[in-house]
Write an enzyme that holds these catalytic residues in place. Structure first.
Site, PDB file in Angstrom:
ATOM      1  N   SER A 170       2.155   3.698   7.067  1.00 52.77           N
ATOM      2  CA  SER A 170       2.810   3.426   8.343  1.00 52.77           C
ATOM      3  C   SER A 170       3.515   4.668   8.846  1.00 52.77           C
ATOM      4  O   SER A 170       4.037   5.474   8.068  1.00 52.77           O
ATOM      5  CB  SER A 170       3.831   2.290   8.179  1.00 52.77           C
ATOM      6  OG  SER A 170       4.577   2.107   9.361  1.00 52.77           O
ATOM      7  N   THR A 182      -7.916 -22.622  -5.490  1.00 49.64           N
ATOM      8  CA  THR A 182      -8.910 -23.184  -4.583  1.00 49.64           C
ATOM      9  C   THR A 182      -8.192 -23.557  -3.302  1.00 49.64           C
ATOM     10  O   THR A 182      -7.093 -24.120  -3.339  1.00 49.64           O
ATOM     11  CB  THR A 182      -9.591 -24.426  -5.183  1.00 49.64           C
ATOM     12  OG1 THR A 182      -8.600 -25.414  -5.508  1.00 49.64           O
ATOM     13  CG2 THR A 182     -10.359 -24.052  -6.448  1.00 49.64           C
TER      14      THR A 182
END
Length: 467
Positions: free
Chosen positions: A318, A186
């Site tokens: 990439s 959380t």
């Protein structure tokens, strides 16, 4: 070669091989906006033809349209619904005139094809006219929104099917990951244990909720203003036309819940159903995007991130960093969500911008909703097939994190007490050692007690697989 046609502004030269006519020619000149024509949305072209076919059948049934003309119009509509002549729908989706150019494009193409079927030349409107016959008892203001609603109905069904596939993919993973412990979070901080299956089960359940909201919004589209003509007063339509036309639409589409609005004046001016649908699509987009954010977080790294799950590698990530693989599928769904949220703003502003008995901005509303539905459908399918189906659990990493986490202290606190549990958690955090390790070292609990408290069932309240 060209043929000369005439409208209220004057003469217009139209290519001799074109099925469209004068109004369409002017609209092509007036609205070079997006480059995306009606023909690029075959489902919308087919919806327009369906409305025109229903209108012809209704007008025939009330003896407003001669049978041989109705036959020709219906035959032309059937061909268009089957995929023919879509290249003749050349008006830009973004247009002024509240959709009049879309309606006229359909009227002209249908009229000229019907003329051919009657053995006449294109443009011989003395025999069969785009307005007097194809558009009989109609107005753009009832034809256009009706066709938009029919087109949206089909796109919603496609999105529902795509979401169901994605939901099933998440539910399958929930079952596969049912017994794998991890730490829930959380505010991006360690919370308490759960299973990876519960996490993926929640993804499945939230999609199911969105399917229900979308199905509800779809039903709202089935209230039509067809037969209201210009502003809902039914001017120039036969008194029985309205009910006959809607009944014909039900038969042609197979959508039994199509119905005529209780008040056609209100229904002609109101675009609230489009606002409602757009809001539901935004809800779907937001929740899909949040799910994709979670997938990217859970798979981040691999060495310097969460690295709890592995997404299937789909392409090199990439041009400069060797070995880098990016979460490209969740990323593209994120971008679809951003577009849908923007489209919702467009729909909201266009709906608010209407005045009095008509909203002139339905073309941009339609285009925005079409795009949202198309792209969400494609995105959900890609996410299911190219990402979720291939997700793997990094079980060793997950087990290590659970063992080392201070989050398990919450599960031990009923026996240790809150104060002592807090001390253990603080010491574990400061020392970098595992909370369970410290509890055992201090003799606060026996290994048997710890094992009993740290089973998946005890930690998570597991009662089966959600989704």
């Amino acid at each position: 070669m060209a043929r000369r046609e005439h409208d209220l502004i004057g003469d217009v030269d139209v290519p001799s091989d074109a099925y469209w006519g004068a109004h369409t020619a002017r609209a092509v000149e007036n609205f070079p906006i997006s480059g995306e024509t009606l023909g690029a949305k075959p489902y919308f072209v087919e919806a327009l033809a369906t409305v025109k076919q229903a209108a012809a059948e209704a007008n025939r049934s009330v003896a407003a349209l001669p049978g041989h003309l109705a036959d020709a119009i219906v035959a032309a509509c059937i061909e268009i619904r089957g995929g023919r002549l879509h290249d003749q729908f050349v008006v830009d989706l973004i247009q002024g005139g509240a959709g009049t150019s879309s309606n006229m494009n359909a009227n002209e193409v249908i009229a000229n094809r019907a003329l051919e079927l009657l053995g006449e030349e294109r443009g011989n409107y003395a025999v069969l006219h785009p307005l007097e016959h194809v558009n009989l008892g109609q107005s753009t203001n009832d034809v256009y929104p009706t066709a938009v609603k029919l087109a949206l109905d089909g796109r919603i069904r496609a999105l529902l099917a795509s979401l169901a596939v994605l939901r099933a993919a998440f539910a399958d993973k929930a079952a596969e990951f049912a017994g794998i412990l991890k730490i829930g979070r959380t505010q991006l901080q360690d919370a308490v244990p759960m299973t990876l299956g519960q996490e993926f089960g929640a993804f499945a359940i939230t999609l199911g909720e969105d399917e229900q909201r979308l199905a509800e919004a779809r039903l709202l589209l089935h209230e039509l203003n067809l037969g209201g003509t210009a502003i809902g007063t039914a001017l120039n339509a036969h008194p029985a036309y309205r009910d006959r036309a809607v009944a014909e639409l039900r038969g042609l589409t197979g959508v039994a819940t199509l119905t005529s609005a209780r008040d056609l004046v209100e229904a002609t001016a109101d675009v609230g159903v489009f606002v409602q649908l757009s809001g539901v699509l935004k809800r779907v987009a937001v929740k899909l995007s949040k799910t994709c954010n979670d997938l990217r977080l859970l798979s981040s790294g691999p060495r310097a991130g969460f690295d709890e799950i592995g997404l299937p590698p789909r392409q090199a990530g990439s041009s400069i960093m060797p070995g880098k693989v990016n979460p490209v599928i969740p990323e593209v769904v994120n971008q679809i969500a951003f577009e849908v949220i923007g489209n919702d703003v467009t729909v909201t502003l266009a709906a608010e911008g209407g005045q009095l008995q008509l909203n002139a901005f339905e073309p941009i509303i339609a285009r925005a909703l079409f795009a949202s539905l198309e792209h969400l459908t494609a995105g959900a399918t890609v996410l299911a097939d190219r990402c979720v189906a291939g997700i793997t659990a990094n079980t060793e990493r997950l087990a290590r994190v659970v063992a080392d986490s201070i989050g398990v202290v919450t599960a031990l606190s009923p026996l240790l007490g809150y104060e002592r549990s807090t001390q253990i958690a603080r010491e574990a955090d400061e020392s970098g050692r595992g909370a369970v390790e410290l509890v055992l070292e201090k003799g606060l609990l026996t290994p048997v007690q710890v094992d009993a408290l740290l089973t998946p069932h005890a930690l998570t309240g597991l009662r089966g697989t959600p989704g």
